[in-house]
Write an enzyme that holds these catalytic residues in place. Structure first.
Site, mmCIF file in Angstrom:
data_model
loop_
_atom_site.group_PDB
_atom_site.id
_atom_site.type_symbol
_atom_site.label_atom_id
_atom_site.label_comp_id
_atom_site.label_asym_id
_atom_site.label_seq_id
_atom_site.Cartn_x
_atom_site.Cartn_y
_atom_site.Cartn_z
ATOM 1 N N TRP A 1 -3.755 -1.680 -3.837
ATOM 2 C CA TRP A 1 -4.433 -1.041 -4.964
ATOM 3 C C TRP A 1 -4.261 0.475 -4.905
ATOM 4 C CZ3 TRP A 1 -6.373 -0.620 -9.581
ATOM 5 C CH2 TRP A 1 -7.215 0.465 -9.860
ATOM 6 N N ASP B 1 5.383 -10.207 1.863
ATOM 7 C CA ASP B 1 4.087 -9.840 1.324
ATOM 8 C C ASP B 1 3.683 -10.901 0.292
ATOM 9 O OD1 ASP B 1 1.928 -8.688 -0.039
ATOM 10 O OD2 ASP B 1 2.766 -6.665 0.055
#
Length: 321
Positions: free
Chosen positions: A111, A265
């Site tokens: 984020w 990821d």
């Protein structure tokens, strides 16, 4: 590649009022006359940790870290009122002005990379360069991959308890169902959902599931802020149009940018960082360095990721404010 720098103290900390409701906690570390660099934490809602400052050489950088609205030591805790991406961008500018900084390097992962992109695209003139990790651009397909269908194919055993907390008839939109409960009046249900949401994310953050990392969820205060604020931002699409950060990447293609991405990821798959890299001009843009680490996942706390981030910050020592 060098390891993270040994632990060092905070020079100055405080709370900066940014609205009639919110005050953000911030820290200044390292060399007071050094090159400014701001660290943007993940989540949203994750807050900063002591180790976050150790990517930056304290003999060179003036590092700034802060807890975003509702997170960490910022007040009020877990508050969703006036808490949007654009409020956070304004907070970064307020902090820059408060600290009398002209320009700085912007550093963010997960984020934090979303917020770094949003801020830099709005205020490119305030950025010396960007260091980005585990790229997340808030597109609906990215959110649905992780919270609805996609990542569950790799971690079905951890997805099951995340899914089980929601009634079958509401599972067509898991984020919406969680948001209803995380913002509801039933405190027991709020805490139960916060734990399930946060466990799903911490379990999938590293290449190998790390039980110690999952224990972060044992702190209900952390889990509630993390889950509530994340879900609030995600059901609202970050208050920007879908794909905006990719489409507007041209606004920052002149800046030096280093992208660090884990091949495996699961939280923010490598395709997202590849889309960003291509929108910045790809291999034809010599300002951008794209680094894929072949045997790591999402977390900044995997050793090879730490090394790559320290290396990136060291490379940017040539940038001057």
């Amino acid at each position: 590649m060098a390891p993270v720098y040994p632990a060092f103290p905070v020079n100055k900390s405080g709370h900066l009022p940014v609205s009639s409701t919110h005050a953000i906690y911030y820290e200044e570390c390292g060399l007071s006359t050094g090159t400014p660099i701001i660290y943007l934490h993940g989540g949203p809602g994750g807050g900063i940790e002591d180790s976050d400052r150790q990517y930056f050489d304290p003999s060179h950088y003036r590092s700034i870290l802060f807890d975003q609205r509702g997170s960490g030591k910022s007040t009020p805790h877990a508050c969703l009122e006036d808490n949007t991406t654009w409020h956070l961008v304004s907070d970064i500018e307020a902090l820059r002005e408060h600290l009398k900084i002209e320009k700085w390097i912007v550093f963010g992962g997960s984020w934090g990379s979303t917020l770094a992109l949003t801020y830099s695209q709005k205020h490119p003139e305030r950025c010396l360069g960007l260091i980005l990790r585990g790229i997340f651009t808030l597109r609906r397909e990215e959110l649905e991959w992780f919270y609805q269908k996609g990542a569950d194919m790799l971690f079905p055993d951890y997805f099951e308890p995340y899914k089980a907390i929601i009634p079958v008839e509401e599972r067509g939109d898991m984020m919406k169902a969680y948001y209803k409960r995380l913002t509801g009046d039933n405190e027991e249900e709020r805490l139960k959902c916060a734990s399930a949401w946060s466990t799903w994310e911490t379990a999938t953050s590293k290449l190998m599931v790390d039980p110690e990392y999952i224990k972060k969820v044992d702190d209900p205060k952390w889990a509630l802020a993390f889950a509530r604020i994340e879900c609030h931002f995600f059901v609202n699409g970050g208050w920007m149009r879908d794909g905006q950060l990719i489409e507007e990447a041209h606004k920052i293609k002149h800046l030096p940018i280093i992208i660090v991405q884990g091949r495996y990821d699961v939280v923010c798959p490598a395709k997202i960082s590849w889309d960003l890299y291509q929108s910045l001009g790809g291999k034809d843009n010599k300002n951008v360095e794209y680094i894929i680490l072949d045997d790591v996942g999402h977390s900044a706390h995997e050793k090879k990721v730490e090394l790559a981030l320290v290396d990136a910050a060291d490379k940017f020592k040539s940038l001057k404010a």
